[in-house]
Every structure is written in C-alpha cells, then in structure tokens.
Design a protein around this motif. Structure first.
Motif, short mmCIF file in Angstrom:
data_model
loop_
_atom_site.label_atom_id
_atom_site.label_comp_id
_atom_site.label_asym_id
_atom_site.label_seq_id
_atom_site.Cartn_x
_atom_site.Cartn_y
_atom_site.Cartn_z
N PHE A 183 0.83 -1.19 0.00
CA PHE A 183 0.00 0.00 0.00
C PHE A 183 0.87 1.25 0.00
O PHE A 183 2.02 1.21 0.44
CB PHE A 183 -0.94 -0.02 1.22
CG PHE A 183 -1.85 -1.21 1.21
CD1 PHE A 183 -2.95 -1.25 0.36
CD2 PHE A 183 -1.61 -2.29 2.03
CE1 PHE A 183 -3.78 -2.36 0.33
CE2 PHE A 183 -2.43 -3.41 2.01
CZ PHE A 183 -3.52 -3.44 1.16
N ILE A 184 0.32 2.36 -0.48
CA ILE A 184 1.11 3.60 -0.55
C ILE A 184 1.13 4.32 0.79
O ILE A 184 1.87 5.27 0.95
CB ILE A 184 0.60 4.54 -1.66
CG1 ILE A 184 -0.85 4.96 -1.41
CG2 ILE A 184 0.75 3.88 -3.02
CD1 ILE A 184 -1.36 6.05 -2.34
N PHE A 185 0.32 3.88 1.71
CA PHE A 185 0.29 4.45 3.06
C PHE A 185 0.93 3.45 4.01
O PHE A 185 0.95 2.25 3.75
CB PHE A 185 -1.14 4.79 3.48
CG PHE A 185 -2.14 3.71 3.14
CD1 PHE A 185 -2.34 2.64 4.00
CD2 PHE A 185 -2.86 3.75 1.96
CE1 PHE A 185 -3.24 1.63 3.69
CE2 PHE A 185 -3.75 2.75 1.63
CZ PHE A 185 -3.95 1.69 2.50
N GLU A 186 1.42 3.94 5.10
CA GLU A 186 2.04 3.08 6.11
C GLU A 186 0.94 2.38 6.90
O GLU A 186 -0.13 2.95 7.14
CB GLU A 186 2.91 3.93 7.03
CG GLU A 186 3.71 3.14 8.02
CD GLU A 186 4.56 4.03 8.91
OE1 GLU A 186 4.85 3.59 10.05
OE2 GLU A 186 4.90 5.16 8.51
N THR A 187 1.20 1.14 7.31
CA THR A 187 0.26 0.40 8.14
C THR A 187 1.01 -0.31 9.26
O THR A 187 2.19 -0.59 9.15
CB THR A 187 -0.48 -0.68 7.33
OG1 THR A 187 0.47 -1.61 6.82
CG2 THR A 187 -1.30 -0.10 6.20
N TYR A 211 -5.92 1.70 15.78
CA TYR A 211 -6.89 2.53 16.51
C TYR A 211 -7.56 3.59 15.64
O TYR A 211 -8.38 4.36 16.12
CB TYR A 211 -6.23 3.18 17.72
CG TYR A 211 -5.00 4.00 17.38
CD1 TYR A 211 -5.12 5.30 16.90
CD2 TYR A 211 -3.72 3.47 17.51
CE1 TYR A 211 -4.01 6.05 16.56
CE2 TYR A 211 -2.60 4.21 17.19
CZ TYR A 211 -2.75 5.50 16.71
OH TYR A 211 -1.65 6.23 16.38
N ASP A 212 -7.24 3.65 14.35
CA ASP A 212 -7.83 4.65 13.46
C ASP A 212 -9.30 4.34 13.17
O ASP A 212 -9.74 3.19 13.26
CB ASP A 212 -7.05 4.74 12.15
CG ASP A 212 -5.70 5.39 12.32
OD1 ASP A 212 -5.56 6.23 13.23
OD2 ASP A 212 -4.78 5.07 11.55
N LEU A 213 -10.02 5.37 12.77
CA LEU A 213 -11.45 5.22 12.47
C LEU A 213 -11.73 4.24 11.34
O LEU A 213 -12.83 3.69 11.26
CB LEU A 213 -12.06 6.58 12.14
CG LEU A 213 -12.23 7.53 13.32
CD1 LEU A 213 -12.74 8.89 12.84
CD2 LEU A 213 -13.16 6.97 14.36
N VAL A 214 -10.77 4.02 10.49
CA VAL A 214 -10.94 3.05 9.40
C VAL A 214 -11.44 1.71 9.94
O VAL A 214 -12.26 1.04 9.33
CB VAL A 214 -9.59 2.88 8.65
CG1 VAL A 214 -9.61 1.66 7.75
CG2 VAL A 214 -9.27 4.14 7.86
N HIS A 215 -10.98 1.35 11.11
CA HIS A 215 -11.34 0.07 11.71
C HIS A 215 -12.74 0.05 12.32
O HIS A 215 -13.17 -0.99 12.82
CB HIS A 215 -10.30 -0.33 12.78
CG HIS A 215 -8.98 -0.68 12.19
ND1 HIS A 215 -8.68 -1.93 11.72
CD2 HIS A 215 -7.87 0.07 11.98
CE1 HIS A 215 -7.46 -1.94 11.26
NE2 HIS A 215 -6.94 -0.74 11.40
N HIS A 216 -13.45 1.15 12.26
CA HIS A 216 -14.80 1.19 12.80
C HIS A 216 -15.84 0.67 11.82
O HIS A 216 -17.02 0.56 12.15
CB HIS A 216 -15.16 2.61 13.24
CG HIS A 216 -14.43 3.03 14.47
ND1 HIS A 216 -15.06 3.61 15.54
CD2 HIS A 216 -13.13 2.95 14.83
CE1 HIS A 216 -14.18 3.87 16.49
NE2 HIS A 216 -13.00 3.48 16.08
N GLU A 217 -15.41 0.36 10.59
CA GLU A 217 -16.28 -0.27 9.59
C GLU A 217 -15.71 -1.65 9.29
O GLU A 217 -14.51 -1.89 9.43
CB GLU A 217 -16.33 0.56 8.30
CG GLU A 217 -17.01 1.89 8.44
CD GLU A 217 -18.51 1.81 8.63
OE1 GLU A 217 -19.10 0.72 8.48
OE2 GLU A 217 -19.11 2.84 8.96
#
Length: 88
Positions: A4-8, A51-57
């Motif tokens: 991915f182009i973003f860090e994870t 913990y980012d909001l991405v994980h709320h879906e």
C-alpha cells in the motif's frame, strides 16, 4: 514491505488485505486492481493504524464503498445493478 502507498501496522495491513480479498472474490477483479483502488481511495492518508477510524467499519463495507463509491447506497440495491467507480 507493504503493498500500500500508506504506512500500516500489522493489524491494519491484514485489515486492508481482507478488503482486497473481498473485492477480488465479490467483484471478480485482479489483486492489482483491488490494491490500486484502495491506494487511490486512501491516498490522502499517510498511515493507518489499529486505533484509526478506518477500523470502525467492516472490511466488506470498505470493499463495497471503495468499489461502488460511498454515495452509491450499495447496501440498498442489488450490486449486480450497480456500476463500479471508474478505475484508471
């Protein structure tokens, strides 16, 4: 090394790979297209962590939002009648 182009972090990498798998299975697209769609959709983000909001879906929700667009109301319609968002 992430695809991915973003860090994870590890949890987010696995989360994003779940989205890829759903897109490949449900929309019959190649891994490269699924990865590209995710990278394009989240290109403004530099990092996604557990913990980012991405994980709320759920991953399925993200897969369908990314593929059809968040304004498509895909959850109200038969996905076979929807057009995917254009992908370069």
């Amino acid at each position: 090394m992430s695809k991915f182009i973003f860090e994870t972090d590890d949890v987010s990498e696995e989360f994003c790979l779940e989205i890829v798998d759903i897109m490949m299975k449900d929309f019959n697209i190649a891994e490269e297209e699924a990865m590209g769609r995710i990278n394009s959709f989240w290109s403004r983000l530099s990092i996604i962590r557990e913990y980012d909001l991405v994980h709320h879906e759920l991953p399925k929700t993200w897969a369908y939002d990314i593929y059809f667009g968040p304004d498509s109301e895909w959850w109200k319609k038969d996905p076979k009648t929807l057009e995917p968002k254009p992908f370069p």
